[in-house]
Design an enzyme around this catalytic site. Structure first.
Site, PDB file in Angstrom:
ATOM      1  N   ASP A  59       0.771  -1.254   0.000  1.00  0.00           N
ATOM      2  CA  ASP A  59       0.000   0.000   0.000  1.00  0.00           C
ATOM      3  C   ASP A  59       0.804   1.307   0.000  1.00  0.00           C
ATOM      4  OD1 ASP A  59      -1.464  -2.164   0.859  1.00  0.00           O
ATOM      5  OD2 ASP A  59      -2.286  -1.180   2.614  1.00  0.00           O
ATOM      6  N   ASP A 193      -5.885   0.893   9.431  1.00  0.00           N
ATOM      7  CA  ASP A 193      -5.728   1.866   8.355  1.00  0.00           C
ATOM      8  C   ASP A 193      -6.423   3.198   8.657  1.00  0.00           C
ATOM      9  OD1 ASP A 193      -4.518  -0.356   7.251  1.00  0.00           O
ATOM     10  OD2 ASP A 193      -6.220  -0.880   5.979  1.00  0.00           O
TER      11      ASP A 193
HETATM   12  C1  FRU Z   1      -4.035  -3.590   2.504  1.00  0.00           C
HETATM   13  C2  FRU Z   1      -3.500  -4.002   3.858  1.00  0.00           C
HETATM   14  C3  FRU Z   1      -3.898  -3.025   4.948  1.00  0.00           C
HETATM   15  C4  FRU Z   1      -2.822  -3.233   5.964  1.00  0.00           C
HETATM   16  C5  FRU Z   1      -1.602  -3.462   5.106  1.00  0.00           C
HETATM   17  C6  FRU Z   1      -0.594  -4.401   5.686  1.00  0.00           C
HETATM   18  O1  FRU Z   1      -3.297  -4.133   1.455  1.00  0.00           O
HETATM   19  O2  FRU Z   1      -3.920  -5.304   4.194  1.00  0.00           O
HETATM   20  O3  FRU Z   1      -5.198  -3.226   5.442  1.00  0.00           O
HETATM   21  O4  FRU Z   1      -2.681  -2.119   6.801  1.00  0.00           O
HETATM   22  O5  FRU Z   1      -2.076  -3.982   3.880  1.00  0.00           O
HETATM   23  O6  FRU Z   1       0.544  -4.503   4.895  1.00  0.00           O
END
Ligand code: FRU
Length: 516
Positions: A59, A193
């Site tokens: 992300d 998040d």
């Molecule tokens: C989305 C996610 C988020 C989390 C992150 C962990 O791709 O699963 O919800 O914070 O990646 O790497």
């Protein structure tokens, strides 16, 4: 990697997620040396997208324009080209196109609330100082866990770190989370998040979750000082007003990476779940902070996930997304890199309240040699010119506009040497409200006299396709061999319907495919 991604991070590579990523073409197993020289020589490493110099990224995190620079942080594993041990990678740019890699910004603190990972988060600026909110993850007893999958039980809490310098390189974490647990009495699957924003004198924050047996949801919090947060209510959830039924229900569903912002005269919510990113637009009753979605759609139909936004220096709303790999883990581990950032996309709302996206004009500076087809009345002359178009080194941009008549047409990209077809976009007048990309439909709602506009960015192992700014489709492609390939256009249908067709060679953003 300490988690079972099917259950804990179903959004990334769950079965549903993988099937949503679209078919990718793999011609041959890819093996590369993971030394910088090997990475630089890997023709599948994109040349004008941001990606770390090596290893895994997922992300986008906390993108922000601050002190005349664009900062991009991202989920990063310094240990290899696979998910795990989440750190925050960091890159800086003056134009959202050319990047310089900086040292890792956040790393897990042994014994701290983020001991097992610094997950996704968002930046906020208060009194000229940048603060980031992110999810800290650590193993915890079952009764405290916010995510469990039978073999792991993890506590996700919302943590804060403040920048100590104007270059955003030095961060000080608060020792304890600012939100230590989900709302009392709520049984959640996933709690992560955070994404804060300011409205008047109040700070608000969304957090992504899944509510037991009910599915994905976005929780809303408020604060006066960014430190003390009070839970308000569920801002959005599956099946609200019938607006969120685009995907099938998965009992493990978590709405990841939610963000909520004003756009035009409405508000927009974005979130990601089970391999796809979604949007809703509608009205916010700001007195009581209730959101009434009116329209909904998919941010990108292909390999694109965990999108996040920021304002650029002119106030445009820019969307960034993680472009995951679509090849087996063993292959990207061997290649030494995995994942990249999408090009920056400018978001707007159409008069119909539906989301539009186009690549930011800053990317146009990379255009090099242009080949423009001069369409005439003679089919053979047109075809000759189309067949002569070349995107060398899989590094180019194509814009094609075509009249929609009663005849179907198809635009395809294939290897110049023949053989492999990489992507095909088809318009069929019997279904005027959509195009198909690789035989899968994407809705495009056009006025009777509107032409179809295809816009493609082709970069080594990724193709980002936009249709009339309404449908985006990111596709991973993995040409074989160690020499970059050239691509050509294959047009099926009457060429006289083409209004314009231009191809540009794109200039790589770095000399060595290390993207800095
Ligand atoms: C989305 C996610 C988020 C989390 C992150 C962990 O791709 O699963 O919800 O914070 O990646 O790497």
């Amino acid at each position: 990697m300490f988690v079972n991604r099917r259950s804990f991070l179903s959004g990334i590579v769950g079965a549903a997620g993988l099937s949503a990523l679209g078919s990718s073409i793999r011609v041959a197993p890819v093996l590369a040396s993971t030394s910088p020289t090997g990475l630089a020589a890997d023709p599948r490493r994109p040349q004008f997208h941001l990606l770390p110099a090596a290893n895994w990224m997922n992300d986008p995190n906390a993108p922000i324009f601050f002190n005349d620079r664009y900062h991009m942080f991202y989920q990063y594993n310094p240990d290899g080209a696979f998910w795990g041990d989440m750190h925050w990678g960091h890159a800086v740019s003056t134009d959202m196109v050319h990047w310089q890699h900086l040292p890792v910004a956040l790393a897990p603190t042994p014994g701290g609330p983020d001991a097992d990972g610094c997950f996704t988060g968002t930046a906020a600026v208060l009194d000229g100082k940048v603060t980031i909110f992110y999810t800290g993850v650590r193993s915890a007893p079952e009764e405290q866990a916010t995510s469990k999958d039978g073999s792991h039980s993890l506590l996700e809490t919302q943590c804060l770190a403040s920048a100590e310098d104007s270059e955003l390189k030095v961060w000080t974490k608060l020792p304890a989370p600012v939100i230590a647990a989900p709302p009392a009495g709520m049984q959640v699957n996933g709690f992560r998040d955070p994404s804060p924003w300011r409205q008047g004198n109040t700070w608000y924050m969304t957090i992504g979750t899944g509510i037991a047996n009910r599915g994905g949801a976005v929780l809303l919090y408020k604060s006066k000082d960014l430190r003390n947060w009070e839970y308000m209510h569920v801002l959005a959830r599956r099946n609200q007003n019938g607006a969120t039924t685009l995907d099938a229900f998965d009992p493990w569903e978590v709405w990841e990476c939610p963000e909520f912002f004003a756009l035009g005269d409405r508000h927009v919510l974005i979130y990601s779940t089970a391999g796809k990113g979604y949007w809703q637009s509608g009205r916010l009753d700001s007195e009581i902070m209730r959101f009434h979605p009116e329209q909904a759609g998919i941010l990108d139909y292909g390999s694109y996930y965990a999108a996040k936004t920021q304002l650029d220096k002119s106030g445009n709303r820019i969307l960034w997304g993680w472009i995951p790999e679509a090849r087996p883990v063993e292959e990207h581990k061997a290649a030494g890199w995995a994942g990249l950032m999408s090009l920056p996309r400018v978001l707007t709302l159409g008069t119909d309240g539906r989301l539009r996206s186009r690549v930011a004009a800053e990317v146009n500076q990379l255009r090099g040699r242009e080949q423009a087809v001069a369409i005439g009345a003679e089919e053979s002359g047109n075809l000759r010119q189309i067949n002569a178009l070349r995107i060398e080194d899989c590094c180019g941009e194509i814009v094609c506009t075509a009249k929609r008549t009663h005849e179907p047409f198809e635009f395809a990209l294939e290897s110049a040497g023949g053989g492999t077809q990489w992507i095909r976009v088809k318009y069929d007048p019997l279904q005027p409200g959509q195009v198909t990309i690789d035989a899968r439909p994407a809705p495009v709602l056009l006025g009777e006299n509107d032409d179809l506009e295809l816009h493609l960015y082709i970069d080594s192992s990724v193709i980002e396709v936009f249709v009339n700014q309404q449908a985006a489709w990111t596709k991973r492609v993995y040409p074989s061999g160690n020499t970059p390939q050239a691509m050509r256009v294959q047009w099926t249908g009457k060429t006289a319907n083409i209004v314009s067709l231009s191809a540009w060679q794109m200039t790589p953003i770095s000399a060595n495919r290390l993207s800095a």
